[in-house]
Enzyme design. Structure first.
Site, PDB file in Angstrom:
ATOM      1  N   TYR A 139      -8.271  -6.538   4.655  1.00  0.00           N
ATOM      2  CA  TYR A 139      -7.344  -5.509   4.153  1.00  0.00           C
ATOM      3  C   TYR A 139      -5.906  -6.030   4.205  1.00  0.00           C
ATOM      4  O   TYR A 139      -5.180  -6.030   3.200  1.00  0.00           O
ATOM      5  CB  TYR A 139      -7.500  -4.215   4.976  1.00  0.00           C
ATOM      6  CG  TYR A 139      -6.344  -3.251   4.796  1.00  0.00           C
ATOM      7  CD1 TYR A 139      -6.062  -2.717   3.538  1.00  0.00           C
ATOM      8  CD2 TYR A 139      -5.526  -2.896   5.871  1.00  0.00           C
ATOM      9  CE1 TYR A 139      -4.985  -1.842   3.358  1.00  0.00           C
ATOM     10  CE2 TYR A 139      -4.456  -2.026   5.704  1.00  0.00           C
ATOM     11  CZ  TYR A 139      -4.189  -1.507   4.445  1.00  0.00           C
ATOM     12  OH  TYR A 139      -3.126  -0.656   4.270  1.00  0.00           O
ATOM     13  N   ASN A 168       2.116   3.304  11.465  1.00  0.00           N
ATOM     14  CA  ASN A 168       1.090   4.354  11.421  1.00  0.00           C
ATOM     15  C   ASN A 168       1.656   5.632  10.827  1.00  0.00           C
ATOM     16  O   ASN A 168       2.462   6.303  11.467  1.00  0.00           O
ATOM     17  CB  ASN A 168       0.553   4.624  12.829  1.00  0.00           C
ATOM     18  CG  ASN A 168      -0.235   3.454  13.347  1.00  0.00           C
ATOM     19  OD1 ASN A 168       0.259   2.323  13.387  1.00  0.00           O
ATOM     20  ND2 ASN A 168      -1.469   3.701  13.708  1.00  0.00           N
TER      21      ASN A 168
HETATM   22  N1  LIG Z   1      -1.951   5.898   5.801  1.00  0.00           N
HETATM   23  C1  LIG Z   1      -1.439   4.887   6.497  1.00  0.00           C
HETATM   24  O1  LIG Z   1      -1.239   4.984   7.724  1.00  0.00           O
HETATM   25  C2  LIG Z   1      -1.048   3.606   5.789  1.00  0.00           C
HETATM   26  C3  LIG Z   1      -0.488   2.577   6.554  1.00  0.00           C
HETATM   27  C4  LIG Z   1      -0.104   1.396   5.896  1.00  0.00           C
HETATM   28  C5  LIG Z   1      -0.274   1.274   4.523  1.00  0.00           C
HETATM   29  N2  LIG Z   1      -0.851   2.279   3.809  1.00  0.00           N
HETATM   30  C6  LIG Z   1      -1.032   2.094   2.361  1.00  0.00           C
HETATM   31  O2  LIG Z   1      -0.551   3.241   1.695  1.00  0.00           O
HETATM   32  C7  LIG Z   1      -1.319   3.491   0.517  1.00  0.00           C
HETATM   33  C8  LIG Z   1      -1.804   4.924   0.533  1.00  0.00           C
HETATM   34  O3  LIG Z   1      -2.600   5.146   1.694  1.00  0.00           O
HETATM   35  P1  LIG Z   1      -3.260   6.555   1.981  1.00  0.00           P
HETATM   36  O4  LIG Z   1      -3.397   6.678   3.447  1.00  0.00           O
HETATM   37  O5  LIG Z   1      -2.561   7.609   1.213  1.00  0.00           O
HETATM   38  O6  LIG Z   1      -4.719   6.312   1.363  1.00  0.00           O
HETATM   39  P2  LIG Z   1      -5.606   7.282   0.463  1.00  0.00           P
HETATM   40  O7  LIG Z   1      -6.974   6.692   0.465  1.00  0.00           O
HETATM   41  O8  LIG Z   1      -5.449   8.706   0.893  1.00  0.00           O
HETATM   42  O9  LIG Z   1      -4.943   7.119  -0.982  1.00  0.00           O
HETATM   43  C9  LIG Z   1      -5.219   6.055  -1.850  1.00  0.00           C
HETATM   44  C10 LIG Z   1      -5.426   6.648  -3.243  1.00  0.00           C
HETATM   45  O10 LIG Z   1      -5.610   5.595  -4.189  1.00  0.00           O
HETATM   46  C11 LIG Z   1      -6.684   5.940  -5.069  1.00  0.00           C
HETATM   47  N3  LIG Z   1      -7.221   4.676  -5.586  1.00  0.00           N
HETATM   48  C12 LIG Z   1      -7.767   3.642  -4.892  1.00  0.00           C
HETATM   49  N4  LIG Z   1      -8.085   2.626  -5.715  1.00  0.00           N
HETATM   50  C13 LIG Z   1      -7.709   3.019  -6.974  1.00  0.00           C
HETATM   51  C14 LIG Z   1      -7.738   2.400  -8.247  1.00  0.00           C
HETATM   52  N5  LIG Z   1      -8.237   1.170  -8.423  1.00  0.00           N
HETATM   53  N6  LIG Z   1      -7.256   3.074  -9.302  1.00  0.00           N
HETATM   54  C15 LIG Z   1      -6.754   4.321  -9.161  1.00  0.00           C
HETATM   55  N7  LIG Z   1      -6.694   4.965  -7.969  1.00  0.00           N
HETATM   56  C16 LIG Z   1      -7.170   4.308  -6.891  1.00  0.00           C
HETATM   57  C17 LIG Z   1      -7.636   6.730  -4.215  1.00  0.00           C
HETATM   58  O11 LIG Z   1      -8.496   7.588  -4.946  1.00  0.00           O
HETATM   59  C18 LIG Z   1      -6.657   7.540  -3.334  1.00  0.00           C
HETATM   60  O12 LIG Z   1      -6.309   8.774  -3.940  1.00  0.00           O
HETATM   61  C19 LIG Z   1      -2.433   2.459   0.498  1.00  0.00           C
HETATM   62  O13 LIG Z   1      -2.044   1.419  -0.359  1.00  0.00           O
HETATM   63  C20 LIG Z   1      -2.492   1.965   1.937  1.00  0.00           C
HETATM   64  O14 LIG Z   1      -2.933   0.646   2.011  1.00  0.00           O
HETATM   65  C21 LIG Z   1      -1.253   3.442   4.414  1.00  0.00           C
END
Ligand SMILES: NC(=O)c1ccc[n+]([C@@H]2O[C@H](COP(=O)([O-])OP(=O)(O)OC[C@H]3O[C@@H](n4cnc5c(N)ncnc54)[C@H](O)[C@@H]3O)[C@@H](O)[C@H]2O)c1
Length: 328
Positions: A139, A168
């Site tokens: 990842y 986080n």
């Molecule tokens: N939540 C955290 O603590 C955190 C920490 C660091 C980084 N991130 C990054 O932030 C971003 C959002 O995270 P989140 O927690 O909201 O995750 P999440 O899973 O709730 O949201 C991701 C969204 O992307 C959509 N998606 C995935 N692949 C896709 C594609 N190929 N085409 C169209 N839509 C697609 C999913 O359906 C989902 O709605 C991610 O890139 C994640 O890596 C999150």
């Protein structure tokens, strides 16, 4: 001035919250999401919704857009170890297609969701953007690869881009909150115990070199995180992050809280005893992950306004109870 934004992954936790903030400022938002881990009801009211994959972004992206905010990705560390190919295809392949679509449409401004996982085991904390990047799982490796890809796009093709490396993310905002499946984040997991959906919370290792022996992490309120995206867009529009620059900023409070402190805060906020059980350490879990957010302060003028863990937990708890109440 009203701008038009494409928000990939805007049916998910962070993308939906940022989209809500953009709409509140009067901007036009199109959410592109394939609902693979997101939910249709997670798209904030007022946003246009396109159900589709980022890999096909060229179908929808045109020069009427001012910028793209790219959240769409898979983000489960364990799953990325078991199925790395799924992560390379979606996170790297998806972004490669998105960058090509942006180039073709002449959309030259990007905000990207990067992550603390690009750093791996830190040599020193707090972690700055110049720290070595050595991800310990696929990842983190895919997110680092995307950061490299964006840097090349900026240098060669005049993109202005900001990668925000979240630590986080927690809390909830405007009825939108965290609902990953399976859930792997500590605060919603502890709240599941308070809701009676889980008997106890597992504490993975209590013999780390930290004050109470449990891992220390930096929790940032999702609304503070959203503000940083708006500031990044402002900086790129104003030219303080000009075409050709790839700015990378860590986003965290700079305050660490241990697993036990989180559990104790949930006990206080919910009034539930929250039984816990100690389990073995998980491989690759660093003792302390805390951000230096100096770059975000200096370059974007960002300051977290909700640094108190109790506020983060209170908002997450309100969202968890609302969801519980919504269930048939
Ligand atoms: N939540 C955290 O603590 C955190 C920490 C660091 C980084 N991130 C990054 O932030 C971003 C959002 O995270 P989140 O927690 O909201 O995750 P999440 O899973 O709730 O949201 C991701 C969204 O992307 C959509 N998606 C995935 N692949 C896709 C594609 N190929 N085409 C169209 N839509 C697609 C999913 O359906 C989902 O709605 C991610 O890139 C994640 O890596 C999150």
């Amino acid at each position: 001035m009203t701008q038009r934004y494409l928000v990939t992954g805007g049916a998910g936790y962070v993308g939906g919250t940022v989209a809500a903030h953009l709409l509140e400022r009067g901007h036009r938002v199109t959410v592109l999401d394939d609902l693979s881990t997101g939910f249709r009801e997670g798209v904030p009211a007022g946003a246009e919704f396109v159900e589709g994959r980022v890999q096909d972004a060229a179908r929808w992206l045109d020069d009427s857009y001012d910028a793209v905010l790219h959240f769409a990705a898979f983000s489960q560390v364990g799953e990325s170890v078991a199925q790395p190919e799924k992560y390379w295809e979606n996170n790297v392949g998806g972004t490669m297609a998105l960058l090509a679509a942006m180039r073709a449409a002449g959309v030259r401004t990007l905000v990207f969701s990067s992550t603390a996982a690009t750093y791996g085991e830190p040599e020193t904390v707090p972690i700055t953007e110049t720290a070595p990047t050595a991800p310990t799982n696929p990842y983190g490796a895919t997110k680092l690869a995307v950061d490299h890809m964006i840097a090349g796009e900026c240098a060669a093709h005049g993109l202005a881009a900001t990668s925000l490396r979240y630590f986080n993310v927690a809390g909830a905002y405007g009825g939108l909150g965290e609902r990953h499946d399976p859930e792997s984040h500590l605060i919603p997991l502890v709240l599941q115990v308070a809701l009676g959906e889980r008997e106890a919370i597992a504490v993975y290792g209590d013999d780390y070199p930290t004050p109470d022996g449990t891992c220390v992490r930096d929790y940032i309120h999702v609304a503070d995180l959203a503000e940083a995206h708006l500031l990044a867009l402002d900086a790129m529009t104003a030219g303080t992050v000009p075409a050709g620059e790839h700015l990378i900023c860590n986003l965290g409070n700079g305050n660490g809280f241990s697993v036990r402190e989180v559990i104790e805060t949930v006990r206080k906020v919910t009034g539930h005893p929250i039984p816990e059980r100690t389990a073995a350490r998980r491989p690759g879990d660093p003792a302390v992950l805390v951000a230096s957010a100096d770059a975000a302060r200096e370059r974007l003028g960002w300051t977290p306004s909700r640094p108190d863990l109790a506020d983060v937990v209170t908002d997450a708890w309100a969202f968890a109870r609302q969801r519980e109440g919504d269930r048939p």
